[in-house]
Design a protein around this motif. Structure first.
Motif, short mmCIF file in Angstrom:
data_model
loop_
_atom_site.label_atom_id
_atom_site.label_comp_id
_atom_site.label_asym_id
_atom_site.label_seq_id
_atom_site.Cartn_x
_atom_site.Cartn_y
_atom_site.Cartn_z
N ASN A 47 97.85 110.53 -25.00
CA ASN A 47 97.12 109.59 -24.17
C ASN A 47 95.59 110.41 -24.08
OD1 ASN A 47 95.80 108.30 -22.08
ND2 ASN A 47 97.54 107.21 -22.00
N MET A 48 94.64 109.49 -24.21
CA MET A 48 93.29 110.45 -24.18
C MET A 48 92.88 110.50 -22.84
SD MET A 48 91.36 107.96 -27.07
CE MET A 48 89.87 108.91 -27.03
N MET A 49 93.78 110.10 -21.63
CA MET A 49 93.46 110.52 -20.23
C MET A 49 93.92 111.50 -19.92
SD MET A 49 91.42 107.87 -19.70
CE MET A 49 91.36 107.84 -17.93
N ARG A 50 94.79 112.36 -20.84
CA ARG A 50 95.43 113.53 -20.16
C ARG A 50 95.56 114.54 -21.21
NH1 ARG A 50 99.76 109.76 -20.01
NH2 ARG A 50 101.50 110.41 -21.42
N GLN A 51 95.72 115.96 -21.16
CA GLN A 51 95.76 116.59 -22.15
C GLN A 51 97.29 117.24 -22.75
OE1 GLN A 51 93.65 120.31 -21.12
NE2 GLN A 51 91.58 119.36 -21.68
N VAL A 52 98.17 117.01 -21.57
CA VAL A 52 99.79 117.30 -21.81
C VAL A 52 100.25 116.13 -22.35
CG1 VAL A 52 101.71 117.87 -20.66
CG2 VAL A 52 99.50 118.61 -19.88
N TRP A 53 101.16 116.36 -23.36
CA TRP A 53 101.96 115.26 -24.14
C TRP A 53 103.07 116.05 -24.68
CZ3 TRP A 53 103.03 116.27 -29.15
CH2 TRP A 53 102.37 117.25 -29.82
N GLY A 54 104.07 114.99 -24.86
CA GLY A 54 105.34 115.63 -25.31
C GLY A 54 106.25 114.55 -26.21
N PHE A 55 107.31 114.82 -26.95
CA PHE A 55 107.94 113.95 -27.52
C PHE A 55 108.71 112.98 -26.97
CE2 PHE A 55 107.09 117.75 -30.35
CZ PHE A 55 106.61 117.33 -31.56
N VAL A 56 108.88 111.67 -27.42
CA VAL A 56 109.45 110.63 -26.64
C VAL A 56 110.33 109.87 -27.70
CG1 VAL A 56 107.73 110.23 -25.04
CG2 VAL A 56 107.59 108.99 -27.34
N GLY A 57 110.48 110.52 -28.98
CA GLY A 57 111.42 109.89 -30.03
C GLY A 57 110.94 108.48 -30.32
N PHE A 58 112.10 107.54 -30.58
CA PHE A 58 111.55 106.19 -30.84
C PHE A 58 111.14 105.32 -29.46
CE2 PHE A 58 114.04 107.87 -34.13
CZ PHE A 58 113.44 107.10 -35.35
N GLU A 59 111.08 105.94 -28.41
CA GLU A 59 110.67 105.21 -27.19
C GLU A 59 109.39 104.04 -27.42
OE1 GLU A 59 108.80 106.04 -22.80
OE2 GLU A 59 110.27 107.37 -23.53
#
Length: 295
Positions: A47-59
């Motif tokens: 998301n462009m509103m936050r720096q932290v991201w992670g894998f969510v699979g097929f969500e």
């Protein structure tokens, strides 16, 4: 040359490989990498509103297919692609038949027809917005004398129609050019033979001319579908996908999700689904080209 000696210089396969490397590098840099990165991104919650991201699979895919607007977007895309391909194709074919007669002034008409093909899409969008504006549009100015006033761009029932008309006007010269080339490639001897056998103009056109240009017509149709699947500027400039998402197609949905809602993961997911649809028609295009070369 003995068995222990090696030929000097590069072999043909080695030289060919070196020649391919620059083109391959460009392809990997500007096509393959962005596409693969988008597919990878579709499995994340970036998301462009936050720096932290992670894998969510097929969500993301589950969310997209469960989205109440997904089917509407798919339907709008299908309507736009079919209508904005078939309508200019038919009109372009009719106009190509007229210009193919070679009457005096046909060359001038052909040049005039090509003018709106080179006009930027944004300018075309503003032009048709001016024509169909509900308050001060040219069309409503004419209809008002009959006591009729229509909110063309603000009503769900007419907004898509207006966008399709604008796209048809934009692309008619493109279809006309290719189809005129197809008409001029038809052998006049075959047409004359059909006339000698008793065929009238309509029979000669449907039984001889159209089958003779079937390959070019197929290629033009498939290219038109691919172009309309990717089209963005007219629906966005004219109505921004509205009103009430009535003209929202995949291209607009990807843009809105990424740069309005800042949800890069979901935008990449929609883009991947969109790319699969494009790949299907690209495959048909390549098959058409292959069939044309075989013939």
């Amino acid at each position: 040359m003995t068995n222990h000696q090696r030929p000097r210089g590069l072999t043909d396969p080695q030289a060919g490989f070196l020649l391919v490397i620059p083109g391959l590098a460009v392809f990997l840099a500007i096509i393959a990498y962005p596409f693969l990165n988008s597919v990878f991104m579709s499995f994340t919650d970036r998301n462009m509103m936050r720096q932290v991201w992670g894998f969510v699979g097929f969500e993301n895919y589950v969310k997209v297919f469960k989205d109440i607007y997904f089917l509407d977007t798919l339907k709008n895309t299908a309507i736009f692609v079919v209508c904005a391909t078939v309508l200019p194709f038919c009109l372009g074919l009719a106009w190509a038949v007229v210009l193919n007669q070679g009457f005096k002034g046909s060359e001038i008409l052909r040049g005039v027809t090509l003018v709106n093909w080179i006009i930027p899409g944004t300018a075309i969008g503003f032009l048709w917005m001016w024509i169909f504006n509900g308050e001060y549009g040219v069309l409503n100015g004419i209809l008002s004398s009959f006591g009729v006033k229509v909110n063309w761009l603000g009503a769900k029932g007419t907004a898509m129609m207006v966008v399709i008309i604008a796209r048809t006007w934009q692309m008619l010269p493109w279809y006309m050019s290719f189809l005129l080339g197809g008409l001029q490639s038809v052998s006049l001897d075959v047409v004359e033979a059909a006339r000698i056998d008793g065929a009238n103009n309509w029979q000669a056109f449907t039984k001889v001319i159209l089958p003779s240009m079937a390959s070019i017509a197929t290629v033009v149709l498939v290219l038109g579908i691919i172009g309309n699947l990717q089209h963005f500027d007219l629906p966005w400039v004219m109505v921004e996908g509205g009103p009430a998402r009535a003209t929202t197609t995949f291209s607009i949905e990807v843009y809105r999700t990424a740069f309005k809602n800042w949800n890069l993961g979901k935008a990449a997911t929609i883009g991947t689904i969109w790319a699969v649809l494009l790949a299907c028609f690209s495959f048909l295009y390549l098959k058409s080209i292959d069939r044309q070369d075989t013939d």
